[in-house]
Design a protein around this motif. Sequence first.
Motif, PDB file in Angstrom:
ATOM      1  N   LEU A 185       0.854  -1.176   0.000  1.00 44.49           N
ATOM      2  CA  LEU A 185       0.000   0.000   0.000  1.00 44.49           C
ATOM      3  C   LEU A 185       0.893   1.229   0.000  1.00 44.49           C
ATOM      4  O   LEU A 185       1.719   1.422   0.902  1.00 44.49           O
ATOM      5  CB  LEU A 185      -0.897   0.008   1.242  1.00 44.49           C
ATOM      6  N   VAL A 186       0.739   2.058  -1.026  1.00 41.12           N
ATOM      7  CA  VAL A 186       1.516   3.290  -1.173  1.00 41.12           C
ATOM      8  C   VAL A 186       0.549   4.453  -0.971  1.00 41.12           C
ATOM      9  O   VAL A 186      -0.376   4.643  -1.760  1.00 41.12           O
ATOM     10  CB  VAL A 186       2.170   3.368  -2.567  1.00 41.12           C
ATOM     11  N   GLU A 187       0.765   5.233   0.090  1.00 47.87           N
ATOM     12  CA  GLU A 187      -0.184   6.285   0.438  1.00 47.87           C
ATOM     13  C   GLU A 187       0.512   7.615   0.670  1.00 47.87           C
ATOM     14  O   GLU A 187       1.562   7.671   1.319  1.00 47.87           O
ATOM     15  CB  GLU A 187      -0.952   5.891   1.701  1.00 47.87           C
ATOM     16  N   ILE A 244       5.479   9.942   1.645  1.00 47.35           N
ATOM     17  CA  ILE A 244       4.785   8.734   1.205  1.00 47.35           C
ATOM     18  C   ILE A 244       5.059   7.601   2.191  1.00 47.35           C
ATOM     19  O   ILE A 244       6.212   7.343   2.553  1.00 47.35           O
ATOM     20  CB  ILE A 244       5.220   8.326  -0.210  1.00 47.35           C
ATOM     21  N   ARG A 245       3.994   6.934   2.582  1.00 50.38           N
ATOM     22  CA  ARG A 245       4.101   5.794   3.492  1.00 50.38           C
ATOM     23  C   ARG A 245       3.886   4.503   2.714  1.00 50.38           C
ATOM     24  O   ARG A 245       2.970   4.420   1.881  1.00 50.38           O
ATOM     25  CB  ARG A 245       3.071   5.901   4.610  1.00 50.38           C
ATOM     26  N   PHE A 246       4.687   3.506   3.001  1.00 54.45           N
ATOM     27  CA  PHE A 246       4.618   2.198   2.341  1.00 54.45           C
ATOM     28  C   PHE A 246       4.319   1.146   3.403  1.00 54.45           C
ATOM     29  O   PHE A 246       5.003   1.073   4.430  1.00 54.45           O
ATOM     30  CB  PHE A 246       5.943   1.853   1.664  1.00 54.45           C
ATOM     31  N   ARG A 247       3.304   0.312   3.141  1.00 50.72           N
ATOM     32  CA  ARG A 247       2.982  -0.771   4.073  1.00 50.72           C
ATOM     33  C   ARG A 247       2.665  -2.050   3.302  1.00 50.72           C
ATOM     34  O   ARG A 247       1.913  -2.005   2.317  1.00 50.72           O
ATOM     35  CB  ARG A 247       1.787  -0.408   4.941  1.00 50.72           C
ATOM     36  N   LEU A 248       3.220  -3.144   3.754  1.00 50.56           N
ATOM     37  CA  LEU A 248       2.886  -4.437   3.178  1.00 50.56           C
ATOM     38  C   LEU A 248       1.426  -4.749   3.485  1.00 50.56           C
ATOM     39  O   LEU A 248       0.969  -4.627   4.625  1.00 50.56           O
ATOM     40  CB  LEU A 248       3.785  -5.532   3.757  1.00 50.56           C
ATOM     41  N   MET A 249       0.680  -5.129   2.460  1.00 52.10           N
ATOM     42  CA  MET A 249      -0.739  -5.398   2.644  1.00 52.10           C
ATOM     43  C   MET A 249      -0.960  -6.589   3.567  1.00 52.10           C
ATOM     44  O   MET A 249      -0.309  -7.628   3.440  1.00 52.10           O
ATOM     45  CB  MET A 249      -1.398  -5.667   1.293  1.00 52.10           C
TER      46      MET A 249
END
Length: 279
Positions: free
Chosen positions: A18-20, A91-96
């Motif tokens: 998830l790129v937010e 930008i925040r990156f999180r593994l789904m």
Amino acid sequence: MPDTSLSAFLARPAPAILVEIEAVKGSSPREAGTFMLVSQADLWETIGGGQFEYMAIDHARAMLRTGAAEDRMDIPLGPEIGQCCGGRTLIRFRLMTAEIAAGLEARLKGETEQQPAVFIFGAGHVGKALADALSLLPLTLTVVETRESELRDIPAGIASILTPMPEAFVQKIPANGAAIIVTHDHALDFLIAKEALARDDLAYVGMIGSKTKRATFAHWLADQAEPASRLARLTLPIGGIGVRDKRPAVIAALVAAELLQAFSATETGNPRKHQPAHP
């Protein structure tokens, strides 16, 4: 037609990031809260395109290769990366995960429920063109028609109502919604418009036609003992008078712009009924 929904993307077995956009300073292509999903082979949605999105995609895919679960990037949107927005994006990156996926689904459901409602009265050539054009926008669409045969080609995901009395369904339009009147019958157009203009909580009421039809409708309203002031809330002709092109797809594009302006005015506390109508 392939399913491009969030649910379809999440159903794929491949892991995704998830790129937010978490925060924005200055000018940027999209606002905080905008998100996209990135797997090694596919993308879902966009955070604005351009070099900063390419950088985000590359970073997300690097995380998938290394197994990283979370990260952040602070990207300047200037000459350093070949862009000229001038701002910065965090930008925040999180593994789904299942929990994150459920949160995204709930968020999109809530946003969908808050979308403006548009009722298209008539499913002829212009009605279908409107349905096609507006289906790409964040709107909840309903097509109302008296002829069953005309409802067969309505795009998937759009509600349809078959009824001998379309004017009765004006009351079903949620507050701050819109009525677009494009039936095959002028008398029916007038009945629907009368009901729509009797409401003062719609963001947009539009009817296909011409200056002559507007004048005819004005006389008809007077005969019905309706207040003349209501006519000021009617957009007739829809699509304005600046583009002399009556092809359905062109009319639909112009009406889409009118609708977005009307809904934007309503959201900012400046309802369309206080704006000048088309002559």
